[in-house]
Design a protein around this motif. Sequence first.
Motif, PDB file in Angstrom:
ATOM      1  N   LEU A 254      48.730   1.585 -91.473  1.00  0.00           N
ATOM      2  CA  LEU A 254      48.934   0.385 -90.667  1.00  0.00           C
ATOM      3  C   LEU A 254      49.309  -0.758 -91.601  1.00  0.00           C
ATOM      4  O   LEU A 254      48.543  -1.116 -92.502  1.00  0.00           O
ATOM      5  N   LEU A 255      50.505  -1.351 -91.385  1.00  0.00           N
ATOM      6  CA  LEU A 255      51.004  -2.397 -92.270  1.00  0.00           C
ATOM      7  C   LEU A 255      51.143  -3.716 -91.528  1.00  0.00           C
ATOM      8  O   LEU A 255      51.433  -3.741 -90.329  1.00  0.00           O
ATOM      9  N   ASP A 256      50.983  -4.836 -92.269  1.00  0.00           N
ATOM     10  CA  ASP A 256      51.163  -6.153 -91.674  1.00  0.00           C
ATOM     11  C   ASP A 256      52.622  -6.591 -91.803  1.00  0.00           C
ATOM     12  O   ASP A 256      53.483  -5.822 -92.235  1.00  0.00           O
ATOM     13  N   ALA A 257      52.894  -7.855 -91.442  1.00  0.00           N
ATOM     14  CA  ALA A 257      54.267  -8.351 -91.447  1.00  0.00           C
ATOM     15  C   ALA A 257      54.876  -8.370 -92.842  1.00  0.00           C
ATOM     16  O   ALA A 257      56.107  -8.355 -92.988  1.00  0.00           O
ATOM     17  N   GLN A 258      54.050  -8.414 -93.887  1.00  0.00           N
ATOM     18  CA  GLN A 258      54.541  -8.417 -95.261  1.00  0.00           C
ATOM     19  C   GLN A 258      54.599  -7.014 -95.863  1.00  0.00           C
ATOM     20  O   GLN A 258      54.889  -6.847 -97.048  1.00  0.00           O
ATOM     21  N   GLY A 259      54.312  -6.010 -95.040  1.00  0.00           N
ATOM     22  CA  GLY A 259      54.339  -4.638 -95.526  1.00  0.00           C
ATOM     23  C   GLY A 259      53.096  -4.232 -96.286  1.00  0.00           C
ATOM     24  O   GLY A 259      53.089  -3.189 -96.955  1.00  0.00           O
ATOM     25  N   GLN A 260      52.023  -5.028 -96.170  1.00  0.00           N
ATOM     26  CA  GLN A 260      50.775  -4.723 -96.858  1.00  0.00           C
ATOM     27  C   GLN A 260      49.820  -3.977 -95.926  1.00  0.00           C
ATOM     28  O   GLN A 260      49.809  -4.218 -94.718  1.00  0.00           O
ATOM     29  N   PRO A 261      49.028  -3.064 -96.469  1.00  0.00           N
ATOM     30  CA  PRO A 261      48.080  -2.313 -95.633  1.00  0.00           C
ATOM     31  C   PRO A 261      47.079  -3.224 -94.943  1.00  0.00           C
ATOM     32  O   PRO A 261      46.618  -4.214 -95.520  1.00  0.00           O
ATOM     33  N   ILE A 262      46.734  -2.905 -93.712  1.00  0.00           N
ATOM     34  CA  ILE A 262      45.706  -3.618 -92.950  1.00  0.00           C
ATOM     35  C   ILE A 262      44.426  -2.819 -93.047  1.00  0.00           C
ATOM     36  O   ILE A 262      44.370  -1.650 -92.658  1.00  0.00           O
ATOM     37  N   ALA A 263      43.398  -3.461 -93.596  1.00  0.00           N
ATOM     38  CA  ALA A 263      42.143  -2.745 -93.840  1.00  0.00           C
ATOM     39  C   ALA A 263      41.322  -2.570 -92.576  1.00  0.00           C
ATOM     40  O   ALA A 263      40.542  -1.618 -92.459  1.00  0.00           O
ATOM     41  N   GLN A 264      41.469  -3.474 -91.620  1.00  0.00           N
ATOM     42  CA  GLN A 264      40.638  -3.417 -90.414  1.00  0.00           C
ATOM     43  C   GLN A 264      40.853  -2.119 -89.661  1.00  0.00           C
ATOM     44  O   GLN A 264      41.975  -1.616 -89.550  1.00  0.00           O
ATOM     45  N   GLN A 265      39.782  -1.577 -89.138  1.00  0.00           N
ATOM     46  CA  GLN A 265      39.845  -0.345 -88.361  1.00  0.00           C
ATOM     47  C   GLN A 265      39.928  -0.675 -86.871  1.00  0.00           C
ATOM     48  O   GLN A 265      39.245  -1.580 -86.386  1.00  0.00           O
ATOM     49  N   PHE A 266      40.772   0.053 -86.148  1.00  0.00           N
ATOM     50  CA  PHE A 266      40.924  -0.135 -84.717  1.00  0.00           C
ATOM     51  C   PHE A 266      40.656   1.192 -84.014  1.00  0.00           C
ATOM     52  O   PHE A 266      41.068   2.241 -84.496  1.00  0.00           O
ATOM     53  N   ALA A 267      39.972   1.125 -82.889  1.00  0.00           N
ATOM     54  CA  ALA A 267      39.677   2.328 -82.118  1.00  0.00           C
ATOM     55  C   ALA A 267      40.198   2.143 -80.702  1.00  0.00           C
ATOM     56  O   ALA A 267      40.342   1.012 -80.216  1.00  0.00           O
ATOM     57  N   GLY A 268      40.517   3.252 -80.039  1.00  0.00           N
ATOM     58  CA  GLY A 268      40.946   3.186 -78.663  1.00  0.00           C
ATOM     59  C   GLY A 268      39.852   2.585 -77.792  1.00  0.00           C
ATOM     60  O   GLY A 268      38.672   2.562 -78.158  1.00  0.00           O
TER      61      GLY A 268
END
Length: 216
Positions: A197-211
């Motif tokens: 999962l990448l942000d607008a700058q192409g950096q990884p997003i550490a936050q976890q998301f669940a359905g």
Amino acid sequence: GLIELARAHDCELVGGDTTQGPLTICICVFGEVPIGQALLRSGARAGDRLYVSGTVGDARLALECFRDKVALEGQGFSVVRRAMERPEPRVALGISLRGVATSAIDVSDGLLGDLGHVLRASGVGATVHADALPRSTVLAAQPLHVQRECTLAGGDDYELLFTAPLQSDAEVQAAARQAGVAVTCIGQIDAAPGLRLLDAQGQPIAQQFAGFDHFL
């Protein structure tokens, strides 16, 4: 809303249960697909582009309003409430994507959760550009953490999440125009398992998301 959709898709309403007490709605829909033309979860291949139709996240934003976790008024609330209470299934787009898309699923329990079903069935991984997900102007006005929670882990959007080969982009866009709905490329399918999962700058997003979990 149900009657309008049934008429639009030439579905007959047959029978029903007679109940007393708390509201119960139980719906079974039956249909047919030409042999060999079903869009399955299992066809995604490394190198495919990942697309989603329409916009995502409004239904979850409306739910958060009803939960008093987000405050919206006037037209903004009306827009997201309609998205939650009267979603439009992308039947026409699914039909137009026959022979073009390699896999597909509808976004009912959150985009990342439903994408996970495709990745497991297809034996692949994916990279998703989180901040490229299409969203309404109402949702885009919310703080970024709210936008991400709604678009990535919302649900009840019933938009199509699908994959198609890189060289088929023109056919994908033609199918979208024929169905009258916009589609957005939000990432790609990878050979390596897992979800990136990448942000607008192409950096990884550490936050976890669940359905979405109906019991939380």
